[in-house]
Design an enzyme around this catalytic site. Structure first.
Site, mmCIF file in Angstrom:
data_model
loop_
_atom_site.group_PDB
_atom_site.id
_atom_site.type_symbol
_atom_site.label_atom_id
_atom_site.label_comp_id
_atom_site.label_asym_id
_atom_site.label_seq_id
_atom_site.Cartn_x
_atom_site.Cartn_y
_atom_site.Cartn_z
ATOM 1 N N SER A 188 0.846 -1.191 0.000
ATOM 2 C CA SER A 188 0.000 0.000 0.000
ATOM 3 C C SER A 188 0.883 1.243 0.000
ATOM 4 O O SER A 188 0.415 2.350 0.113
ATOM 5 C CB SER A 188 -0.921 -0.007 1.215
ATOM 6 O OG SER A 188 -0.154 -0.148 2.380
ATOM 7 N N SER B 35 15.443 8.139 3.055
ATOM 8 C CA SER B 35 14.889 7.098 2.179
ATOM 9 C C SER B 35 13.697 7.514 1.330
ATOM 10 O O SER B 35 13.472 6.934 0.268
ATOM 11 C CB SER B 35 14.536 5.862 3.009
ATOM 12 O OG SER B 35 13.591 6.200 4.006
HETATM 13 C C1 LIG Z 1 10.330 0.708 2.100
HETATM 14 C C2 LIG Z 1 10.864 1.875 2.805
HETATM 15 C C3 LIG Z 1 11.767 1.724 3.873
HETATM 16 C C4 LIG Z 1 12.200 0.376 4.391
HETATM 17 O O1 LIG Z 1 12.971 -0.313 3.428
HETATM 18 P P1 LIG Z 1 13.313 -1.867 3.569
HETATM 19 O O2 LIG Z 1 14.100 -2.199 2.378
HETATM 20 O O3 LIG Z 1 11.996 -2.595 3.647
HETATM 21 O O4 LIG Z 1 14.057 -2.003 4.855
HETATM 22 C C5 LIG Z 1 12.272 2.874 4.444
HETATM 23 N N1 LIG Z 1 11.910 4.109 4.037
HETATM 24 C C6 LIG Z 1 11.043 4.283 3.023
HETATM 25 C C7 LIG Z 1 10.698 5.670 2.609
HETATM 26 C C8 LIG Z 1 10.496 3.184 2.359
HETATM 27 O O5 LIG Z 1 9.634 3.367 1.352
#
Ligand SMILES: *Cc1c(COP(=O)(O)O)cnc(C)c1O
Length: 328
Positions: free
Chosen positions: A87, A313
Site C-alpha cells: 500500500s 529514504s
Molecule cells: C520501504 C521503505 C523503507 C524500508 O525499506 P526496507 O528495504 O523494507 O528495509 C524505508 N523508508 C522508506 C521511505 C520506504 O519506502
C-alpha cells in the site's frame, strides 16, 4: 567465508550485482543529490552527508530495486507482467518501473488504503486490485492472480535483484564523498540496509553500517541481537514504511554478516527530524525517511568527530498529515 544460504534455490546478492544494477539504472533513476548542513554538523559534532532519496523518482529509493528486478526478468516473463502487494512506496515504484519497461503491472492493495495512494498507483498505469484485509488472505489471492495471469511476483525487499538495486544509492554516495566512518540506514524488511551494506563493504571497507528502526517496531534489532529472525505483531509508529513484522531471509543473512548494529528511535525523534529537514534544509521527508538522521540527531548513534553517511529514504507524505505532524 561462512555461507548462510536461506534456501538452496536463491543465493545472496553480491557487490557485483549492485554494480550490474547501477548499469541498468543509468539514465533511468535519478542520481540524487548529497546535501549537508552546517547547523546539523555543529549540533552532532560530526560531518554528515545526506543522500536524498526523497528526491528519487516516485519519491523513494524503492524505484531502484523495483526497476532492477523487472529489468532483470527475461523478456518473455517480463511481457506477461508483474505483481506486487503493497500500500506504499513499493507499489508506486513497481507501477512506474513497469510502465517504463512496458510491462503490465498488477498491484494488490487493501480496500482501505489511503485514496491518494490508490490513485497515485493507478496514475502510473498499474491495474490496482483491492482486497479486504480483514477477510481475504493476501498471500492466497496473490498466488491465484499470479498463476491465472502468469505474473511474476516482485517482493518489496527479500529478493536478490531488489536488494542489489537498493544498494546503488549508497554506492553513489561513497563515490561522491569518499570513505566514511559510519553509514546510517533505516530498516523495514532490510532491503535497503542489506544493499547499502554490500556497497559499504566494497567501497569503504572500514565503514560501520548501522540500521535504524522505529522503537515500536524493533524486530530487526531483536533479530540482530538474537541471531535469528524475530517476528513481532504489526507495530504502531508514524514510520509507515517500516511497519514490517520481520526481516527477510536474504536480508537477514546479509545484515548478520555485514552490519555492525541496529538501533531504534522513538516517533518523537522522527517528528523533530522532519522539522530540521523542513526548516534547515528545505526538504520534505516522510517520517520513515527520518529514521537514519534521527539516530544521529538524537544521539542514539555518536557521530562526534566522524564522517557519516545518512540515507534519506523517501518523501511521500500527504500534506495534511505532514502539516499535522509538524504542528503537533
Ligand atoms: C520501504 C521503505 C523503507 C524500508 O525499506 P526496507 O528495504 O523494507 O528495509 C524505508 N523508508 C522508506 C521511505 C520506504 O519506502
Amino acid at each position: 567465508m561462512t555461507s548462510i544460504q536461506p534456501s538452496p534455490a536463491v543465493s545472496l546478492p553480491e557487490f557485483a550485482d549492485v554494480a550490474a544494477a547501477r548499469a541498468r539504472l543509468e539514465g533511468v533513476a535519478h542520481r540524487t543529490p548529497v546535501l549537508s548542513s552546517r547547523l546539523v554538523n555543529e549540533r552532532v559534532g560530526g560531518t554528515l552527508f545526506f543522500k536524498c532519496e526523497n528526491l528519487q523518482r516516485a519519491g523513494a529509493f524503492k524505484f531502484r530495486g523495483a526497476y532492477n528486478a523487472i529489468a532483470s526478468l527475461d523478456p518473455a516473463t517480463r511481457r506477461r507482467g508483474v505483481l506486487a502487494f503493497s500500500s506504499g512506496n513499493h507499489a508506486q515504484a513497481i507501477a512506474l518501473a513497469a510502465r517504463i519497461l512496458e510491462t503490465p503491472a498488477t498491484i494488490l492493495m487493501p480496500l482501505d488504503a489511503p485514496a491518494v495512494k490508490l490513485t497515485a498507483t493507478r496514475d502510473y498505469g498499474a491495474e490496482v486490485v483491492t482486497f479486504d484485509r480483514y477477510s481475504e488472505d493476501r498471500e492466497a489471492l496473490s498466488a491465484r492472480l499470479a498463476s491465472e495471469r502468469g505474473l511474476t511476483l516482485i517482493p518489496p525487499f527479500d529478493h536478490p535483484d531488489v536488494i542489489a538495486g537498493q544498494g546503488t544509492a549508497a554506492a553513489e554516495l561513497f563515490e561522491e564523498v569518499g570513505a566514511l566512518d559510519l553509514l546510517l540506514v533505516c530498516v523495514g524488511g532490510g532491503g535497503l540496509l542489506a544493499g547499502s551494506a554490500l556497497s559499504a563493504a566494497e567501497l569503504s571497507p572500514g565503514c560501520r553500517v548501522i540500521g535504524v528502526e522505529p522503537e515500536a517496531g524493533d524486530d530487526g534489532r531483536q533479530s540482530f541481537q538474537k541471531g535469528e529472525i524475530v517476528t513481532i505483531p504489526v507495530p504502531r509508529s508514524i514510520a509507515d514504511g517500516a511497519l514490517t513484522t520481520h526481516l527477510g531471509k536474504l536480508t537477514f543473512a546479509l545484515i548478520q554478516r555485514l552490519v555492525s548494529d541496529i538501533v531504534a528511535v522513538p516517533d518523537s525523534a522522527l517528528v523533530e527530524t522532519m522539522r530540521v529537514f523542513a526548516e534547515r534544509m528545505k526538504l520534505v521527508v516522510e517520517p520513515t525517511g527520518c529514521l537514519a538522521a534521527s539516530a544521529a540527531l538524537s544521539g542514539a548513534v555518536d557521530c562526534r568527530g566522524k564522517r557519516v553517511g545518512i540515507i534519506v529514504s523517501g518523501g511521500n507524505v500527504d500534506v495534511a498529515s505532514y502539516a499535522r505532524l509538524l504542528a503537533g
